[in-house]
Design a protein around this motif. Structure first.
Motif, PDB file in Angstrom:
ATOM      1  N   VAL A  52     -16.582  18.465   5.894  1.00  0.00           N
ATOM      2  CA  VAL A  52     -17.559  19.488   5.503  1.00  0.00           C
ATOM      3  C   VAL A  52     -17.630  19.523   3.970  1.00  0.00           C
ATOM      4  CG1 VAL A  52     -18.042  21.966   5.523  1.00  0.00           C
ATOM      5  CG2 VAL A  52     -17.092  20.856   7.565  1.00  0.00           C
ATOM      6  N   PRO A  53     -18.826  19.412   3.400  1.00  0.00           N
ATOM      7  CA  PRO A  53     -18.934  19.496   1.944  1.00  0.00           C
ATOM      8  C   PRO A  53     -18.814  20.935   1.468  1.00  0.00           C
ATOM      9  CG  PRO A  53     -21.116  19.359   2.886  1.00  0.00           C
ATOM     10  CD  PRO A  53     -20.142  19.262   4.044  1.00  0.00           C
ATOM     11  N   GLY A  54     -18.670  21.093   0.179  1.00  0.00           N
ATOM     12  CA  GLY A  54     -18.615  22.428  -0.402  1.00  0.00           C
ATOM     13  C   GLY A  54     -19.054  22.360  -1.846  1.00  0.00           C
ATOM     14  N   PRO A  55     -18.938  23.471  -2.562  1.00  0.00           N
ATOM     15  CA  PRO A  55     -19.350  23.464  -3.974  1.00  0.00           C
ATOM     16  C   PRO A  55     -18.548  22.423  -4.753  1.00  0.00           C
ATOM     17  CG  PRO A  55     -18.870  25.698  -3.198  1.00  0.00           C
ATOM     18  CD  PRO A  55     -18.413  24.767  -2.133  1.00  0.00           C
ATOM     19  N   HIS A 114     -14.993  15.758  -0.217  1.00  0.00           N
ATOM     20  CA  HIS A 114     -15.990  14.944  -0.926  1.00  0.00           C
ATOM     21  C   HIS A 114     -15.489  13.510  -1.096  1.00  0.00           C
ATOM     22  CE1 HIS A 114     -17.776  18.865  -2.780  1.00  0.00           C
ATOM     23  NE2 HIS A 114     -18.117  18.682  -1.517  1.00  0.00           N
ATOM     24  N   LEU A 116     -20.406  13.142   6.554  1.00  0.00           N
ATOM     25  CA  LEU A 116     -20.681  14.510   6.134  1.00  0.00           C
ATOM     26  C   LEU A 116     -21.220  15.304   7.322  1.00  0.00           C
ATOM     27  CD1 LEU A 116     -22.440  15.705   2.918  1.00  0.00           C
ATOM     28  CD2 LEU A 116     -23.217  16.530   5.128  1.00  0.00           C
ATOM     29  N   GLY A 143     -22.768  19.073   7.927  1.00  0.00           N
ATOM     30  CA  GLY A 143     -23.217  20.287   7.259  1.00  0.00           C
ATOM     31  C   GLY A 143     -23.554  21.399   8.226  1.00  0.00           C
TER      32      GLY A 143
END
Lengths: 391, 391
Positions: A268-271, A281, A291, A293
């Protein structure tokens, strides 16, 4: 559903063997595979085994707490599930055997699994997805883990995790909120009460799912045990989602293991400024993870694997592709029209009888073999193959 | 540095041709390529051209504001840069020719570019990176765009964008804060004053970089012009970073174009709940973009391309790989020891003289040709190749 139960003697032998060496005991696992658990336990007790097995078992081989452990399990509403049981998750764990055969260290399959909870282990792993991540998770990460777990369970996919603080706990909670099942795989004995703040959570997990460990009662948690445990989280599931992970984290270790085992790896991506997303990442950037989302992305990614396999080979789950040499030999000794007892199959295949008994359910799970009152035969959808895998 | 300046007649012809059709005028661009700008302008004026060119130019071919446009440009501190100028960015734009030759619609190279700012266009594009994204960006997105642009410029990489609100503006501001250069490519005339709130920003961009448009003075902004403009942002840069984008967005369009042109495509991840990151996540998930989570990731990704090309073919920028048929023919007419004038090369290669004059600087940029007082010759690092590209 396969209702078979292992002989009590075999269960006792495996309970002994589980305590005699620290997992993953690669040499011991191979020794059990060659000799069967009864003979292996006898030889280990006598010290009549190769040096590699001796060195793994030297410290504990004279201690036999098998009966005590099984009684303790019963008292605590737990049980020991062994490969000879019908509920053993043979198929999901097969990549552990295969990776070990390819020389990957530390990925031996478990000798048995202590299980607390009413559900069957083979049912809990069907379509199961692991959600793992950092203990020092952010609110964003915990929220995402909870939402994902809730959605997966609502879509009929059990959620496995490690019961740790942070992402693990959030995933279990989301799964419980959806009504379960969820399973926690521990890096300590089922009685260790770890982590301390999750005692109530572990009780809830056991009430709607399973708490699982290969460590005997009384085994304290330890960092190396969490890493060893990670191969079971990856192995028991179809795919692993990493929700938040630092650059060096146990969750990345689980993801890497899942990749080695040929399971689906997702992140899961994030800031971009969040160190807790940096590991995710990196996994995505290195193409070690897809990825994801959204819940839909996870469903699509896990489903995609089946779809892409189906595109490559018709009836993927009926194919002998992916079977180890031993399984191919057992499969080659089966007939389509005549059922055979395991003893006959062992003679024909040259595979030890205990392994034949272990492999046949794997073939059954795979739709390649079927059992009847008078033994085992090929399924009509499975064509005989040569031991070398030719058609 | 190539100080060559196009003949005034050629610049006038291209100023006329730029106004006579709405970009991307595929048929007109091909017509100019075949006939050279002087002959093409004459034939278009007379209406003596194929129907495809006629239909693109019918509405405006009798209007010739070329002299007025060039005078207006001079008054506004701008100029028209044409392919016959030494500062034309021939090499970065070559993929537009190649994509057009492969039949990709809407990717014709520009007939000329109106440029405001003191810098040379060919120098501004060296190692340039585009940063693009949503107008309705979040604070997270704008912060990330500003930081990235600042870091890229500090690392000697000019930042290109589209001067829109949101991510574009944040990228330009970060680049300006780092001292520039930065370049804005517009979807309207240089005098359109659009977007209205960015007039001061555009002045700052022109002061430390370039403001660029293929649209003549007086052309108002329009949605289709932004999309057409996007091919120039993608084409003039080595790579494009999408910072925030919804599922359907112009930034994704730029990224897709960059991919078609063989440029590096990158996307910045964000929180999974943010609709402004959904387009970025989709690009990464579909393997249309590499995830970049930091300035280092961008530097590595843009650098990686060069490195991986270098791994495949020695001296990639000296190779004739990637040259179009016409360029290969011009290249094949050059000699190592004897310089030749373009007229002789045109005769030998069968390529029209105007195209020879246009292609030779491309070959020079590529290190495949060198000019001297008595004409052009092959570089010592460039081996002659057959027109079919064999060694």
């Amino acid at each position: 559903m396969n209702e078979r139960r292992a002989d009590p003697e075999i269960r006792l032998a495996r309970a002994y063997l589980l305590r005699v060496a620290e997992p993953p005991a690669t040499a011991l696992a191979a020794f059990i595979r060659s000799h069967g658990p009864l003979e292996a336990a006898k030889l280990v007790r006598e010290g009549a085994c190769p040096n590699s097995v001796l060195s793994e078992t030297a410290a504990r081989r004279t201690l036999d707490f098998a009966e005590r452990d099984l009684a303790e399990a019963a008292r605590r509403g737990a049980r020991l599930v062994v490969p000879e049981d019908g509920e053993w998750p043979a198929w999901p764990l097969l990549p552990l055997d295969q990776a070990t055969a390819r020389g990957k260290p530390g990925l031996s399959p478990p000798i048995g699994l202590w299980v607390r909870g009413d559900g069957r282990l083979d049912e809990a792993v069907v379509s199961a997805v692991a959600i793992v991540g950092a203990r020092a998770a952010t609110g964003y990460g915990e929220h995402t883990a909870t939402e994902l777990a809730y959605g997966l369970v609502r879509n009929g996919m059990p959620v496995f995790s490690g019961a740790a603080y942070g992402i693990d706990g959030a995933a279990h909670r989301g799964a419980i909120a959806a009504g379960g099942p969820t399973a926690a795989v521990l890096g300590c004995g089922l009685d260790a009460g770890y982590p301390a703040g999750h005692t109530a959570l572990l009780n809830k997990i056991a009430a709607c799912g399973l708490v699982i460990s290969e460590y005997p009662f009384g085994t304290p948690p330890a960092r190396h045990r969490f890493l060893v445990r990670n191969r079971l989280i990856a192995g028991l599931t179809e795919g692993t989602v990493v929700v938040e992970a630092g650059i060096r984290s146990g969750a990345r270790n689980t993801a890497t293991t899942a990749g080695v085992l040929g399971k689906v790896v997702m992140a899961v991506p994030g800031p971009v400024g969040s160190s807790m997303s940096a590991g995710c990442h990196q996994l995505i950037r290195e193409s070690a993870a897809s990825l994801v989302g959204s819940l839909d992305d996870v469903l699509e990614t896990v489903g995609k694997l089946g779809a892409s396999l189906a595109g490559r080979t018709p009836r993927p789950r009926r194919s002998t592709d992916g079977l180890g040499e031993e399984a191919l030999r057992v499969h080659g000794a089966l007939e389509l029209r005549e059922a055979r007892y395991p003893e006959r199959i062992a003679t024909d295949s040259g595979v030890p009888i205990d392994r034949v008994r272990s492999v046949l359910p794997e073939l059954e799970l795979e739709g390649l073999a079927v059992r009847s009152d008078d033994g085992w035969r090929l399924t009509s959808r499975s064509r005989p193959v040569s031991p070398l895998g030719g058609a």
